[in-house]
Design a protein around this motif. Sequence first.
Motif, mmCIF file in Angstrom:
data_model
loop_
_atom_site.group_PDB
_atom_site.id
_atom_site.type_symbol
_atom_site.label_atom_id
_atom_site.label_comp_id
_atom_site.label_asym_id
_atom_site.label_seq_id
_atom_site.Cartn_x
_atom_site.Cartn_y
_atom_site.Cartn_z
ATOM 1 N N TRP A 261 -11.003 68.106 19.468
ATOM 2 C CA TRP A 261 -11.324 67.793 18.069
ATOM 3 C C TRP A 261 -12.537 66.859 17.993
ATOM 4 C CZ3 TRP A 261 -11.135 62.828 15.873
ATOM 5 C CH2 TRP A 261 -11.465 62.795 14.512
ATOM 6 N N ARG B 236 -2.662 68.078 13.740
ATOM 7 C CA ARG B 236 -2.368 69.082 12.714
ATOM 8 C C ARG B 236 -1.244 69.978 13.194
ATOM 9 N NH1 ARG B 236 -5.315 67.387 8.480
ATOM 10 N NH2 ARG B 236 -7.553 67.680 8.653
ATOM 11 N N SER C 281 -13.131 74.054 -7.231
ATOM 12 C CA SER C 281 -13.367 72.821 -7.988
ATOM 13 C C SER C 281 -14.389 73.055 -9.107
ATOM 14 C CB SER C 281 -13.849 71.706 -7.066
ATOM 15 O OG SER C 281 -12.922 71.522 -6.016
ATOM 16 N N VAL D 3 -4.683 68.704 4.204
ATOM 17 C CA VAL D 3 -4.356 69.700 5.226
ATOM 18 C C VAL D 3 -3.226 69.052 6.047
ATOM 19 C CG1 VAL D 3 -5.242 71.000 7.210
ATOM 20 C CG2 VAL D 3 -6.736 70.556 5.246
ATOM 21 N N ALA E 268 -13.109 76.209 4.643
ATOM 22 C CA ALA E 268 -13.013 74.810 4.183
ATOM 23 C C ALA E 268 -14.075 74.481 3.144
ATOM 24 C CB ALA E 268 -13.139 73.865 5.368
ATOM 25 N N ALA E 269 -15.252 75.088 3.271
ATOM 26 C CA ALA E 269 -16.352 74.665 2.406
ATOM 27 C C ALA E 269 -16.463 75.508 1.145
ATOM 28 C CB ALA E 269 -17.665 74.728 3.174
ATOM 29 N N CYS F 86 -12.148 64.739 4.921
ATOM 30 C CA CYS F 86 -13.094 65.842 4.769
ATOM 31 C C CYS F 86 -14.524 65.370 5.037
ATOM 32 C CB CYS F 86 -13.009 66.395 3.350
ATOM 33 S SG CYS F 86 -14.210 67.711 3.070
ATOM 34 N N PRO F 87 -15.157 65.895 6.084
ATOM 35 C CA PRO F 87 -16.551 65.499 6.325
ATOM 36 C C PRO F 87 -17.492 66.167 5.331
ATOM 37 C CG PRO F 87 -15.857 67.140 7.953
ATOM 38 C CD PRO F 87 -14.661 66.855 7.094
ATOM 39 N N GLY F 88 -17.003 67.210 4.644
ATOM 40 C CA GLY F 88 -17.842 67.974 3.714
ATOM 41 C C GLY F 88 -18.063 67.298 2.377
ATOM 42 N N THR G 26 -12.930 75.775 -1.384
ATOM 43 C CA THR G 26 -12.559 74.504 -2.015
ATOM 44 C C THR G 26 -13.564 74.103 -3.092
ATOM 45 O OG1 THR G 26 -13.704 73.486 -0.177
ATOM 46 C CG2 THR G 26 -11.315 73.483 -0.084
ATOM 47 N N ARG H 117 -9.172 62.296 9.915
ATOM 48 C CA ARG H 117 -9.170 63.720 9.592
ATOM 49 C C ARG H 117 -9.644 63.980 8.165
ATOM 50 N NH1 ARG H 117 -6.891 66.681 13.988
ATOM 51 N NH2 ARG H 117 -8.125 68.385 13.125
ATOM 52 N N ARG I 85 -15.974 67.825 16.153
ATOM 53 C CA ARG I 85 -16.401 67.069 14.970
ATOM 54 C C ARG I 85 -17.803 66.479 15.240
ATOM 55 N NH1 ARG I 85 -12.965 64.875 10.020
ATOM 56 N NH2 ARG I 85 -14.461 63.407 9.220
ATOM 57 N N HIS J 39 -0.813 67.113 8.245
ATOM 58 C CA HIS J 39 -0.972 66.254 9.429
ATOM 59 C C HIS J 39 0.243 66.438 10.341
ATOM 60 C CE1 HIS J 39 -4.393 63.447 8.323
ATOM 61 N NE2 HIS J 39 -4.315 64.259 7.286
ATOM 62 N N LEU K 50 -21.565 67.016 1.084
ATOM 63 C CA LEU K 50 -22.199 68.205 0.510
ATOM 64 C C LEU K 50 -21.528 68.588 -0.808
ATOM 65 C CD1 LEU K 50 -22.247 70.518 3.689
ATOM 66 C CD2 LEU K 50 -23.873 68.743 3.111
ATOM 67 N N PRO L 120 -8.871 62.905 -2.978
ATOM 68 C CA PRO L 120 -9.115 64.354 -3.037
ATOM 69 C C PRO L 120 -9.707 64.916 -1.752
ATOM 70 C CG PRO L 120 -10.725 63.168 -4.383
ATOM 71 C CD PRO L 120 -9.693 62.170 -3.955
ATOM 72 N N PHE L 121 -10.333 64.068 -0.941
ATOM 73 C CA PHE L 121 -10.899 64.518 0.338
ATOM 74 C C PHE L 121 -10.154 63.884 1.517
ATOM 75 C CE2 PHE L 121 -14.332 64.863 -2.784
ATOM 76 C CZ PHE L 121 -14.839 66.128 -2.529
HETATM 77 C C1 HEM Z 1 -14.510 70.077 -3.429
HETATM 78 C C2 HEM Z 1 -14.609 70.476 -2.195
HETATM 79 C C3 HEM Z 1 -13.720 70.036 -1.069
HETATM 80 C C4 HEM Z 1 -12.478 69.442 -1.094
HETATM 81 C C5 HEM Z 1 -11.644 69.081 -2.309
HETATM 82 C C6 HEM Z 1 -12.083 69.225 0.284
HETATM 83 C C7 HEM Z 1 -10.903 68.630 0.673
HETATM 84 C C8 HEM Z 1 -10.526 68.453 1.980
HETATM 85 C C9 HEM Z 1 -9.285 67.835 2.388
HETATM 86 C C10 HEM Z 1 -8.232 67.284 1.452
HETATM 87 C C11 HEM Z 1 -9.234 67.856 3.744
HETATM 88 C C12 HEM Z 1 -8.090 67.375 4.625
HETATM 89 C C13 HEM Z 1 -8.047 65.879 4.775
HETATM 90 C C14 HEM Z 1 -6.859 65.435 5.578
HETATM 91 O O1 HEM Z 1 -6.142 66.262 6.102
HETATM 92 O O2 HEM Z 1 -6.600 64.230 5.654
HETATM 93 C C15 HEM Z 1 -10.446 68.498 4.202
HETATM 94 C C16 HEM Z 1 -10.746 68.704 5.526
HETATM 95 C C17 HEM Z 1 -11.911 69.307 5.954
HETATM 96 N N1 HEM Z 1 -12.958 69.737 5.155
HETATM 97 FE FE1 HEM Z 1 -13.076 69.623 3.153
HETATM 98 N N2 HEM Z 1 -13.079 69.691 1.108
HETATM 99 C C18 HEM Z 1 -14.101 70.177 0.328
HETATM 100 C C19 HEM Z 1 -15.304 70.690 0.769
HETATM 101 C C20 HEM Z 1 -15.676 70.824 2.072
HETATM 102 C C21 HEM Z 1 -16.963 71.278 2.523
HETATM 103 C C22 HEM Z 1 -18.144 71.620 1.624
HETATM 104 C C23 HEM Z 1 -16.899 71.325 3.902
HETATM 105 C C24 HEM Z 1 -17.943 71.735 4.901
HETATM 106 C C25 HEM Z 1 -19.190 71.943 4.693
HETATM 107 C C26 HEM Z 1 -15.581 70.877 4.292
HETATM 108 C C27 HEM Z 1 -15.138 70.783 5.599
HETATM 109 C C28 HEM Z 1 -13.920 70.264 5.975
HETATM 110 C C29 HEM Z 1 -13.495 70.172 7.364
HETATM 111 C C30 HEM Z 1 -14.270 70.661 8.591
HETATM 112 C C31 HEM Z 1 -12.223 69.566 7.349
HETATM 113 C C32 HEM Z 1 -11.331 69.256 8.543
HETATM 114 C C33 HEM Z 1 -11.547 67.859 9.062
HETATM 115 C C34 HEM Z 1 -10.692 67.537 10.275
HETATM 116 O O3 HEM Z 1 -9.631 68.118 10.431
HETATM 117 O O4 HEM Z 1 -11.097 66.687 11.057
HETATM 118 N N3 HEM Z 1 -14.867 70.569 3.159
HETATM 119 N N4 HEM Z 1 -11.222 68.842 3.102
#
Ligand code: HEM
Length: 505
Positions: free
Chosen positions: A126, A101, A314, A375, A306-307, A447-449, A310, A445, A130, A377, A452, A439-440
């Motif tokens: 990281w 990142r 939505s 996010v 992040a959680a 979105c693990p979220g 977002t 990398r 994770r 890269h 949820l 979208p995730f």
């Molecule tokens: C509609 C809701 C959400 C959307 C649209 C979303 C979208 C994303 C996206 C696009 C990324 C970056 C992926 C990438 O860079 O390739 C991301 C990363 C991340 N999201 Fe979400 N997210 C959502 C909800 C959540 C929730 C609920 C959590 C936690 C409970 C969460 C935790 C994270 C974390 C920790 C990362 C960083 C992962 C990493 O860098 O390894 N997100 N999310």
Amino acid sequence: MDLLLLEKTLLALFVAVVLAITISKLRGKRFKLPPGPMTVPVFGNWLQVGDDLNHRNLTELAKKFGDIFLLRMGQRNLVVVSSPDLAKEVLHTQGVEFGSRTRNVVFDIFTGKGQDMVFTVYGEHWRKMRRIMTVPFFTNKVVQQYRYGWESEAASVVEDVKKNPESSTTGIVLRRRLQLLMYNNMYRIMFDRRFDSEDDPLFVKLKALNGERSRLAQSFEYNYGDFIPILRPFLRGYLKICKEVKERRLKLFKDFFVEERKKLASTKSTDHEGLKCAIDHILDAQQKGEINEDNVLYIVENINVAAIETTLWSIEWGIAELVNHPQIQRKLRNELDTVLGPGAQVTEPDIQKLPYLQAVVKETLRLRMAIPLLVPHMNLNDAKLGGYDIPAESKILVNAWWLANNPANWKKPEEFRPERFLEEESKVEANGNDFRYLPFGVGRRSCPGIILALPILGITIGRLVQNFELLPPPGQSKIDTAEKGGQFSLHILKHSTIVLKPRSF
Ligand code: HEM
């Protein structure tokens, strides 16, 4: 003072010359850089393209320069990728090479230079973060443990809205109440606690500090100092505010949440696995010496941003589209009534029986992607992409919004039409099984979220549509869905008033 200015100007000139030579060298034979607009010394492309590099502006540039192009923003290289094939290359095939990142001067402050998980480079730290976060946050067990809480939060929104006579007449800004719901959904998981009302002083403080953090980080105001290091002294005031907000926020997390939980844990037995909340697991990892106290606080910080935001954005977009598309709203309500029986409140396991609800959620995430450029890269080392050389430490933006809204790949993408996910795109899932729809994100990398976010979206939107007719305020036929973008975020510009008419069963 004048001398200082002269010194700065001379320095700027010197940097300009060095930069111009470097660029001409880089653009020369040795390095085949992606195409892009002509650069000028010092500023690169900044004066031409400006600060607001949102998904729509970057789409226009992709139409001009192609599926991969390079912008030089002062000293920063920015590579923008706009095709499913190149997205696959960045996120999957060369996922390790592009798995780091970038941060900027402001994100450096808010993440303690990458002591968190979201903004840290791809490597040992990281991987450890994770892994440590997976059991407490990102498993189906967590969903099954907390889904009752999410259902009860949605039920209490329905109850509160029904109690407020304005809801069904002049209307309310529903978003405010949904914000409380999202904080409660996540604070239950993190700390096994919730806030009773929008006026809870701790909630008010938390919301204000999180809001300030987002505003400061997502703003374009500080770009000049980030892109052009010699201008950084002018950012001193801005960065000072960032530092203060960061300190106050981490202290709030520590004093009012982490320490409180520690106290509770020492008086109560939390040995029983089922009763452990996320922070108990994270503190176990700290006790084992795997992470330090700062890492614990940065995990809390990451979840807050992040959680909560977002998912809240939505939900807000989903409701806005349903208000503006009454026939889709009716169709969804009809599905809920038919499958569950009128009045039976939607629960998490019901969602798999509700294909139209799932399609509404997917369509919302397609058209109104909360993180439209993922996010950012970054490649730690020099790399190759699409036949071009990518200099080390370039910021790589995947224009995920355009991948999901390009008319070359989607039928009438500008229309909000959930049916597409039941008809021509019925195999496309939100988990990245199709590189046109991310979208995730997808890959290391991603979105693990997601595990949820999808049930929370389904439960919340489902319950609102089951219990109310959602309408624009009196005298308006639609609500305003203008967008507001940030460094890499997209939300609705105006938190509209909407009317919620209770249904009688
Ligand atoms: C509609 C809701 C959400 C959307 C649209 C979303 C979208 C994303 C996206 C696009 C990324 C970056 C992926 C990438 O860079 O390739 C991301 C990363 C991340 N999201 Fe979400 N997210 C959502 C909800 C959540 C929730 C609920 C959590 C936690 C409970 C969460 C935790 C994270 C974390 C920790 C990362 C960083 C992962 C990493 O860098 O390894 N997100 N999310």
